[in-house]
Design a protein around this motif. Sequence first.
Motif, mmCIF file in Angstrom:
data_model
loop_
_atom_site.group_PDB
_atom_site.id
_atom_site.type_symbol
_atom_site.label_atom_id
_atom_site.label_comp_id
_atom_site.label_asym_id
_atom_site.label_seq_id
_atom_site.Cartn_x
_atom_site.Cartn_y
_atom_site.Cartn_z
ATOM 1 N N SER A 75 44.169 52.532 48.786
ATOM 2 C CA SER A 75 44.446 51.380 47.922
ATOM 3 C C SER A 75 43.725 51.599 46.592
ATOM 4 O O SER A 75 42.857 52.471 46.490
ATOM 5 C CB SER A 75 43.949 50.068 48.555
ATOM 6 N N PHE A 102 40.777 41.428 38.353
ATOM 7 C CA PHE A 102 40.852 41.195 39.788
ATOM 8 C C PHE A 102 39.468 41.477 40.368
ATOM 9 O O PHE A 102 38.765 42.399 39.907
ATOM 10 C CB PHE A 102 41.906 42.137 40.379
ATOM 11 N N SER A 197 46.362 51.760 40.827
ATOM 12 C CA SER A 197 46.792 51.108 42.073
ATOM 13 C C SER A 197 48.291 51.280 42.245
ATOM 14 O O SER A 197 49.044 51.262 41.268
ATOM 15 C CB SER A 197 46.458 49.613 42.005
HETATM 16 C C1 LIG Z 1 45.741 45.757 41.612
HETATM 17 C C2 LIG Z 1 44.377 45.842 41.029
HETATM 18 C C3 LIG Z 1 43.282 46.357 41.731
HETATM 19 C C4 LIG Z 1 43.292 46.678 43.194
HETATM 20 O O1 LIG Z 1 44.301 47.432 43.628
HETATM 21 P P1 LIG Z 1 44.782 47.372 45.174
HETATM 22 O O2 LIG Z 1 45.669 48.566 45.238
HETATM 23 O O3 LIG Z 1 45.525 46.075 45.349
HETATM 24 O O4 LIG Z 1 43.595 47.477 46.041
HETATM 25 C C5 LIG Z 1 42.088 46.511 41.052
HETATM 26 N N1 LIG Z 1 41.948 46.142 39.776
HETATM 27 C C6 LIG Z 1 42.963 45.600 39.086
HETATM 28 C C7 LIG Z 1 42.747 45.209 37.662
HETATM 29 C C8 LIG Z 1 44.207 45.409 39.694
HETATM 30 O O5 LIG Z 1 45.191 44.847 39.000
#
Ligand SMILES: *Cc1c(COP(=O)(O)O)cnc(C)c1O
Length: 403
Positions: A75, A102, A197
Amino acid sequence: MSTTPLISQMLAIDGGSPVRQTLLPYGRQSIDEDDIQAVVEVLRSAWLTTGPKVGEFEEAFAKRVDARYAVSFSSGTAALHGAAFAAGLKAGDEAITSPLTFAATANCVLYQGAAPVFADVCRDTLNVDTEQVRARITARTRAILPVDYAGHPADLDAILEIAQGHGLVVIEDACHALGAEYRGRRVGSIADMTVFSFHPVKHITTGEGGMVATNNAGYAETLRRFRNHGISSDARQRQSAAQWHYEMVLLGFNYRLTDIGCALGLSQLQKLEANLARRREIAVRYTTAFSKMPGIMLPTVRDEVNPAWHLYPIRLNLEKLSADRAQVFRALRAENIGVNVHYIPVHLHSYYRERFGYKGAEFPVCEDAYQRLISLPMFHSMTDRDVADVVAAVSKVCLAFGR
Ligand SMILES: *Cc1c(COP(=O)(O)O)cnc(C)c1O
């Protein structure tokens, strides 16, 4: 009243008919028949995981972002954790990041036992403000984690210069910014480590998945070990060398991306250019349609960047509206426009408030933006009709709430 020719229509939230009949999400994946075939092929093969697709995807990805190495993870969050580990973050260290992201960006620092330190964002791009970063450096600072908010690269040269001056590692959270460019260079080739991601709302998807791009061979090796329990060779190397011996050299995790995911990623990567072109086209349409609307502020694009437009976040000009963000949000949802909000500032989540004592008002630019932000739908497969629906709904709602 002015002599505007526009007649206010009854909002769906007040019982009027919605702009569209089905909910348009803010983001979603595009899966074609060739993506499905690529996955099926792996399912029929000998390797579901730790097989040949992993290296193939990593190589193709590294090439696309102009990096020497790319290491896949299960991930984006796992990839951030790997980068924080490779950067050497540990208890007692601090890492500076943006609060408008996030939670995973800051959480990866906590996974390592280090402390995330937030720095306020710039008013225009909503990316971390370089001067605020500089002001927060202490003897304990070890890394800076800029976030390319919405797909607009952070002020990377300035951040790298600060980092070099203080011996810090720069981990760029480019989960929004696959395909973005900064001063003619590709995101992925600039920071010490750049994290992507492949969650379904992002530019390309592997279901769940992530990647760290780097030009540093040492980081790449540590990242590969970290995502595989800390083991120094992989299963396929052992099989082809007819060896049973392996060595666990550091405490890692099982953060591997499967061959199923990597085959999907390879197939998706071939469509990245079309995806970016469509997102840029949609951004132009929105910008053209909304540029004279008094109720909203459009995302800014600095001259030196070519953004990847993961999101199209508008900010409400609340001084020109008779409603707050929650009311506008609900009104747009009632019109069947799947708007979203990116992000609740990380320091305002109850976990961060309770653990670190944040009360609000610590990061005024970020918090003011948060009161105004609404992300409009933005994804590759949006039709012109979908775009027109968003424009119609935003115009309708802004007109109804205008003053
Ligand atoms: C989507 C995202 C993540 C995490 O990615 P995942 O693949 O969902 O674990 C981290 N940082 C930002 C800014 C994101 O948009």
